[in-house]
Design an enzyme around this catalytic site. Structure first.
Site, PDB file in Angstrom:
ATOM      1  N   ASP A   1       6.496  21.817 -26.627  1.00 44.04           N
ATOM      2  CA  ASP A   1       6.542  20.561 -26.084  1.00 44.04           C
ATOM      3  C   ASP A   1       7.328  20.405 -24.969  1.00 44.04           C
ATOM      4  O   ASP A   1       7.971  21.472 -24.789  1.00 44.04           O
ATOM      5  CB  ASP A   1       6.803  19.577 -27.093  1.00 44.04           C
ATOM      6  CG  ASP A   1       6.055  18.039 -26.495  1.00 44.04           C
ATOM      7  OD1 ASP A   1       6.704  17.684 -25.595  1.00 44.04           O
ATOM      8  OD2 ASP A   1       5.551  17.460 -27.360  1.00 44.04           O
TER       9      ASP A   1
ATOM     10  N   LYS B   1       3.609  30.125   3.439  1.00 44.49           N
ATOM     11  CA  LYS B   1       2.567  29.653   2.290  1.00 44.49           C
ATOM     12  C   LYS B   1       1.260  29.635   2.828  1.00 44.49           C
ATOM     13  O   LYS B   1       0.297  30.255   2.038  1.00 44.49           O
ATOM     14  CB  LYS B   1       3.221  28.390   1.762  1.00 44.49           C
ATOM     15  CG  LYS B   1       4.182  28.208   1.088  1.00 44.49           C
ATOM     16  CD  LYS B   1       4.725  27.007   0.439  1.00 44.49           C
ATOM     17  CE  LYS B   1       5.685  26.925  -0.544  1.00 44.49           C
ATOM     18  NZ  LYS B   1       5.155  27.672  -1.734  1.00 44.49           N
TER      19      LYS B   1
ATOM     20  N   TYR C   1       8.898  16.175   0.626  1.00 44.00           N
ATOM     21  CA  TYR C   1       8.553  17.372   0.106  1.00 44.00           C
ATOM     22  C   TYR C   1       8.448  17.395  -1.346  1.00 44.00           C
ATOM     23  O   TYR C   1       7.635  18.083  -2.094  1.00 44.00           O
ATOM     24  CB  TYR C   1       9.852  18.001   0.524  1.00 44.00           C
ATOM     25  CG  TYR C   1       9.571  18.477   2.021  1.00 44.00           C
ATOM     26  CD1 TYR C   1       8.571  19.478   2.069  1.00 44.00           C
ATOM     27  CD2 TYR C   1      10.453  17.931   2.719  1.00 44.00           C
ATOM     28  CE1 TYR C   1       8.099  19.667   3.713  1.00 44.00           C
ATOM     29  CE2 TYR C   1      10.185  18.315   4.272  1.00 44.00           C
ATOM     30  CZ  TYR C   1       9.368  19.122   4.496  1.00 44.00           C
ATOM     31  OH  TYR C   1       9.008  19.598   5.808  1.00 44.00           O
TER      32      TYR C   1
ATOM     33  N   TRP D   1       7.145   0.065   3.738  1.00 37.97           N
ATOM     34  CA  TRP D   1       7.470   0.744   2.446  1.00 37.97           C
ATOM     35  C   TRP D   1       8.925   1.122   2.695  1.00 37.97           C
ATOM     36  O   TRP D   1       9.509   1.534   1.889  1.00 37.97           O
ATOM     37  CB  TRP D   1       6.473   1.849   2.200  1.00 37.97           C
ATOM     38  CG  TRP D   1       6.615   3.104   2.775  1.00 37.97           C
ATOM     39  CD1 TRP D   1       6.012   3.521   3.689  1.00 37.97           C
ATOM     40  CD2 TRP D   1       7.212   4.151   2.020  1.00 37.97           C
ATOM     41  NE1 TRP D   1       6.386   4.818   4.104  1.00 37.97           N
ATOM     42  CE2 TRP D   1       7.136   5.207   2.965  1.00 37.97           C
ATOM     43  CE3 TRP D   1       8.219   4.208   0.984  1.00 37.97           C
ATOM     44  CZ2 TRP D   1       7.845   6.776   2.842  1.00 37.97           C
ATOM     45  CZ3 TRP D   1       8.712   5.748   0.879  1.00 37.97           C
ATOM     46  CH2 TRP D   1       8.473   6.671   1.793  1.00 37.97           C
TER      47      TRP D   1
ATOM     48  N   HIS E   1      14.751  13.324  11.956  1.00 34.93           N
ATOM     49  CA  HIS E   1      13.611  13.400  13.046  1.00 34.93           C
ATOM     50  C   HIS E   1      12.771  12.088  12.693  1.00 34.93           C
ATOM     51  O   HIS E   1      11.789  11.945  13.734  1.00 34.93           O
ATOM     52  CB  HIS E   1      12.870  14.457  12.675  1.00 34.93           C
ATOM     53  CG  HIS E   1      12.201  14.782  11.180  1.00 34.93           C
ATOM     54  ND1 HIS E   1      11.769  15.942  10.613  1.00 34.93           N
ATOM     55  CD2 HIS E   1      11.533  13.682  10.637  1.00 34.93           C
ATOM     56  CE1 HIS E   1      11.346  15.560   9.656  1.00 34.93           C
ATOM     57  NE2 HIS E   1      11.151  14.196   9.382  1.00 34.93           N
ATOM     58  N   HIS E   2      13.071  11.174  11.799  1.00 32.48           N
ATOM     59  CA  HIS E   2      12.470   9.991  11.795  1.00 32.48           C
ATOM     60  C   HIS E   2      13.074   8.912  12.848  1.00 32.48           C
ATOM     61  O   HIS E   2      12.712   7.869  12.911  1.00 32.48           O
ATOM     62  CB  HIS E   2      12.330   9.322  10.435  1.00 32.48           C
ATOM     63  CG  HIS E   2      11.717  10.184   9.401  1.00 32.48           C
ATOM     64  ND1 HIS E   2      10.301  10.010   8.981  1.00 32.48           N
ATOM     65  CD2 HIS E   2      12.230  11.227   8.754  1.00 32.48           C
ATOM     66  CE1 HIS E   2      10.085  10.896   7.928  1.00 32.48           C
ATOM     67  NE2 HIS E   2      11.259  11.706   7.788  1.00 32.48           N
TER      68      HIS E   2
ATOM     69  N   THR F   1       6.522  26.981   5.512  1.00 35.24           N
ATOM     70  CA  THR F   1       5.289  26.317   5.093  1.00 35.24           C
ATOM     71  C   THR F   1       4.257  27.347   5.762  1.00 35.24           C
ATOM     72  O   THR F   1       3.310  27.328   5.159  1.00 35.24           O
ATOM     73  CB  THR F   1       5.364  25.207   5.633  1.00 35.24           C
ATOM     74  OG1 THR F   1       6.471  24.286   5.563  1.00 35.24           O
ATOM     75  CG2 THR F   1       4.176  23.996   5.016  1.00 35.24           C
TER      76      THR F   1
ATOM     77  N   GLU G   1      12.001  13.377  -0.335  1.00 36.63           N
ATOM     78  CA  GLU G   1      10.825  12.675  -1.070  1.00 36.63           C
ATOM     79  C   GLU G   1       9.389  13.118  -0.560  1.00 36.63           C
ATOM     80  O   GLU G   1       8.526  13.407  -1.392  1.00 36.63           O
ATOM     81  CB  GLU G   1      10.880  11.227  -0.807  1.00 36.63           C
ATOM     82  CG  GLU G   1       9.756  10.202  -1.149  1.00 36.63           C
ATOM     83  CD  GLU G   1       9.566  10.462  -2.638  1.00 36.63           C
ATOM     84  OE1 GLU G   1       8.176  10.163  -3.015  1.00 36.63           O
ATOM     85  OE2 GLU G   1      10.284  10.703  -3.657  1.00 36.63           O
TER      86      GLU G   1
ATOM     87  N   HIS H   1       0.918  -1.179   0.087  1.00 41.01           N
ATOM     88  CA  HIS H   1      -0.248  -0.069   0.038  1.00 41.01           C
ATOM     89  C   HIS H   1       0.963   1.565  -0.064  1.00 41.01           C
ATOM     90  O   HIS H   1       0.905   2.090  -0.815  1.00 41.01           O
ATOM     91  CB  HIS H   1      -1.098  -0.039   1.187  1.00 41.01           C
ATOM     92  CG  HIS H   1      -1.653   1.356   1.562  1.00 41.01           C
ATOM     93  ND1 HIS H   1      -2.545   1.853   0.728  1.00 41.01           N
ATOM     94  CD2 HIS H   1      -1.482   2.365   2.512  1.00 41.01           C
ATOM     95  CE1 HIS H   1      -2.727   2.958   1.164  1.00 41.01           C
ATOM     96  NE2 HIS H   1      -2.118   3.281   2.155  1.00 41.01           N
TER      97      HIS H   1
ATOM     98  N   HIS I   1      13.181  11.962   3.337  1.00 37.32           N
ATOM     99  CA  HIS I   1      12.661  13.155   3.872  1.00 37.32           C
ATOM    100  C   HIS I   1      12.406  14.104   2.502  1.00 37.32           C
ATOM    101  O   HIS I   1      11.096  14.747   2.269  1.00 37.32           O
ATOM    102  CB  HIS I   1      13.101  13.916   4.956  1.00 37.32           C
ATOM    103  CG  HIS I   1      12.131  14.615   5.312  1.00 37.32           C
ATOM    104  ND1 HIS I   1      11.076  14.124   6.471  1.00 37.32           N
ATOM    105  CD2 HIS I   1      11.740  16.030   5.163  1.00 37.32           C
ATOM    106  CE1 HIS I   1      10.064  15.139   6.620  1.00 37.32           C
ATOM    107  NE2 HIS I   1      10.348  16.127   6.032  1.00 37.32           N
TER     108      HIS I   1
ATOM    109  N   ARG J   1       1.620   1.099  15.231  1.00 37.05           N
ATOM    110  CA  ARG J   1       1.311   0.973  13.743  1.00 37.05           C
ATOM    111  C   ARG J   1       1.820  -0.494  13.268  1.00 37.05           C
ATOM    112  O   ARG J   1       2.568  -1.317  13.755  1.00 37.05           O
ATOM    113  CB  ARG J   1       2.543   1.734  12.886  1.00 37.05           C
ATOM    114  CG  ARG J   1       2.411   3.228  13.112  1.00 37.05           C
ATOM    115  CD  ARG J   1       3.669   3.980  12.429  1.00 37.05           C
ATOM    116  NE  ARG J   1       3.511   3.555  11.021  1.00 37.05           N
ATOM    117  CZ  ARG J   1       4.608   4.222  10.173  1.00 37.05           C
ATOM    118  NH1 ARG J   1       5.571   5.018  10.598  1.00 37.05           N
ATOM    119  NH2 ARG J   1       4.410   4.160   8.786  1.00 37.05           N
TER     120      ARG J   1
ATOM    121  N   SER K   1      -1.784  27.494  -5.444  1.00 40.29           N
ATOM    122  CA  SER K   1      -1.239  28.897  -5.600  1.00 40.29           C
ATOM    123  C   SER K   1      -1.967  29.442  -7.079  1.00 40.29           C
ATOM    124  O   SER K   1      -1.836  30.491  -7.090  1.00 40.29           O
ATOM    125  CB  SER K   1       0.133  28.862  -5.552  1.00 40.29           C
ATOM    126  OG  SER K   1       0.759  28.849  -4.366  1.00 40.29           O
TER     127      SER K   1
ATOM    128  N   SER L   1      13.147   6.385 -13.984  1.00 43.18           N
ATOM    129  CA  SER L   1      11.895   7.231 -14.492  1.00 43.18           C
ATOM    130  C   SER L   1      11.779   8.532 -13.764  1.00 43.18           C
ATOM    131  O   SER L   1      11.562   9.590 -14.807  1.00 43.18           O
ATOM    132  CB  SER L   1      10.397   6.359 -14.277  1.00 43.18           C
ATOM    133  OG  SER L   1       9.438   7.306 -14.518  1.00 43.18           O
ATOM    134  N   SER L   2      11.932   8.630 -12.368  1.00 41.22           N
ATOM    135  CA  SER L   2      11.743   9.833 -11.899  1.00 41.22           C
ATOM    136  C   SER L   2      12.933  10.736 -12.236  1.00 41.22           C
ATOM    137  O   SER L   2      12.642  12.073 -12.437  1.00 41.22           O
ATOM    138  CB  SER L   2      11.842   9.846 -10.376  1.00 41.22           C
ATOM    139  OG  SER L   2      10.709   9.117  -9.836  1.00 41.22           O
TER     140      SER L   2
END
Length: 533
Positions: A112, A338, A264, A148, A309-310, A335, A262, A83, A260, A457, A275, A176-177
């Site tokens: 293009d 924004k 963002y 994951w 922080h993880h 943040t 990622e 998932h 991390h 979890r 926006s 790909s990314s």
């Protein structure tokens, strides 16, 4: 007068001649057209959204009551792992790449993307990556079951043989990314219309520009860490094995140094979408455009300084915990800038509440809730209580579901008239919004409470005192999942051209070059670059 008419007539003929496109399956297999590729990315991501969502419903069905109900613990862990992987790499990221492909050339006045053949390849390797990933379910021992985040030693010493497929699949997604990101950067740097300076670009273009640099910076780190997992498991290396002189905590540092930035990567394009939408329906220019650009850049820079922080509970030195705590609280500042700018844009605006605006406003409110629980999680001593509980699950689903996913839906409704040439079904789209908004909060808000009360979890069973809240959460989950079928109906209806014909600019307050081309957008646009005043 007649000369003008014949003029436009002959130009129209030429345009028709130029606008022919290949038909059948070859059009999609060999296309280098940014609109076709964008469409394929969006459909692919929606299919993956439904696949990953069905896995989430499997998880919620098991957790509806305490005790073991439907699946065994190992399969439950396969569900949580797949998932997560599918939603992050298969649903959210390809949706943003699809939006980038479709909209960036239209927004900067380019004909293009800069590298159209690479564009084709970066899409077409994705379905194969996910076929490899999903085929692992049919292997002995089943699919990956290590989360994951694939922490070692769960992904090395204790994992099933399908880990090799997981690693290969991750490599293809990373390729790909990186190709997609290179394409975005080259397009934005080289193909802006005359007069389109950097500080005149729409914020969606800016946020994607910055996101693309993040992707190029961190995808190789992911490639490195999955390769180390591969060699630890199959080739006798000991990167993450203490007995061989390695360190399992090293895995977490490498993974989260990718992970991390990622997260963002998965939210900055959302900021660009919101926006664009809020000024359009508030009918006033975005408040603080330059500060938005600098805030986005600040978030990107700081995202490399917060990864641990993880890992507050891994026994890091106090100085390291303090550093990462302060950096994480610091990243909340841009943040907050924004959120302030979006609210200030709405302030005293002539607001109307079309479906894109509803999703954008819900995004601002619910993303902010997720952001505030993030600041709570940043505080090292209390994170010892929150870590690995459902409080964390609630936090990142608020920022990723009512954040990233809501923004993608807002974008779909906002640009659907431009893509399909018809106005979407207003009643169904509003039904989709209200069903999603109510159910997403029934689904994720109560998770904060069971998390604070200590429910861990990734566990298929739980203590009896959590039964009532889990039942409520599961009901919310099924409601949210099935609400997305309304969205599918709206999109199919628009794709079949059922609806009012859309004008070139369906939203009165919308700004930008994409509204200067007809709806539906012609197959080729801006062969002659527009002049930006």
């Amino acid at each position: 007068m007649s000369t003008v008419v014949t003029d436009t007539h002959s130009a129209h003929d030429a345009h028709d001649h130029h606008d022919h496109k290949p038909t059948g399956i070859k059009r999609w297999l060999f296309t280098t057209n940014h609109k076709d590729i964008g469409t394929m990315y969006l459909w692919f991501s929606f299919i993956m959204f439904l696949v990953g969502g069905s896995m989430a419903l499997m998880i919620r069905a098991e957790l509806f009551q305490p005790g073991m109900q439907i699946v065994d613990p190992h399969f439950f862990n396969q569900m949580t792992t797949m998932h997560g992987v599918i939603m992050v790499f298969g649903a959210v990221m390809p949706a943003f790449v699809g939006l980038a492909n479709w909209m960036i050339p239209l927004m900067i006045g380019a004909p293009d993307m800069a590298l159209p053949r690479m564009n084709n390849w970066s899409f077409w390797i994705l379905p194969f990556a996910f076929m490899i990933m999903l085929s692992s379910f049919f292997m002995p021992g089943g699919a990956p079951a290590f989360g994951w985040t694939f922490y070692a030693p769960l992904s090395t010493t204790y994992s099933t043989d399908s880990t090799a497929l997981f690693v290969f699949s991750m490599h293809i997604m990373g390729m790909s990314s990186i190709m997609g990101a290179i394409n975005v950067i080259v397009t934005i740097m080289n193909m802006r219309a005359p007069g389109m300076t950097y500080m005149k670009m729409p914020l969606f273009v800016w946020t994607w520009f910055i996101t693309a640099f993040l992707l190029i910076a961190v995808m190789p780190v992911l490639a490195g860490v999955v390769t180390m997992v591969l060699t630890d498991k199959y080739f006798g290396t000991h990167f993450f094995d203490a007995a061989g002189g390695g360190d399992p905590v090293l895995f977490q540092h490498l993974f989260w140094f990718f992970g991390h930035p990622e997260v963002y990567i998965m939210i900055l394009p959302s900021f660009g979408i919101v926006s664009a939408i809020i000024p359009a329906f508030a009918r006033k220019p975005l408040f603080g455009y330059a500060s938005m650009v600098y805030a986005t850049a600040s978030i990107a820079g700081l995202s490399f300084l917060v990864w641990a922080h993880h890992m507050f509970t891994t026994g890091m030195p106090t100085f390291a915990s303090l550093f990462f705590m302060y950096m994480t609280m610091l990243i909340a500042v841009p943040t907050g800038v924004k959120v302030f700018n979006w609210v200030t844009t709405m302030w005293r605006g002539a607001m109307t509440f079309e479906t894109p605006m509803l999703f954008a406003i819900a995004f601002v409110v619910l993303f902010t809730i997720g952001g505030l629980s993030g600041i709570m999680l940043a505080i090292t001593p209390v994170d010892y209580q929150y870590h690995d509980t459902y409080f964390v699950v609630a936090h990142f689903h608020y920022v990723l579901v009512s954040g990233a996913v809501f923004s993608i839906m807002a974008a779909a409704y906002y640009w659907l008239p431009k893509w399909s040439g018809v106005m979407y079904d207003d009643f169904l789209s509003k039904l989709h919004f209200w069903c999603s908004l109510i159910s997403v909060n029934i689904l994720f808000f109560p998770m904060h409470f069971v998390g604070l009360a200590g429910m861990p979890r990734r566990i298929p069973d739980y203590a009896l005192q959590f039964a009532d809240i889990n039942a409520i959460v599961s009901v919310g989950g099924f409601l949210f999942g099935f609400s997305q079928l309304i969205f599918l109906a709206v999109v199919i209806k628009a794709a079949m051209k059922k609806g009012e014909p859309a004008p070139a600019k369906p939203w009165e307050g919308a700004e930008g070059l994409e509204w200067t081309v007809p709806s539906p957008a012609p197959y080729h646009t801006f062969d002659v670059p527009p002049q930006v005043k």
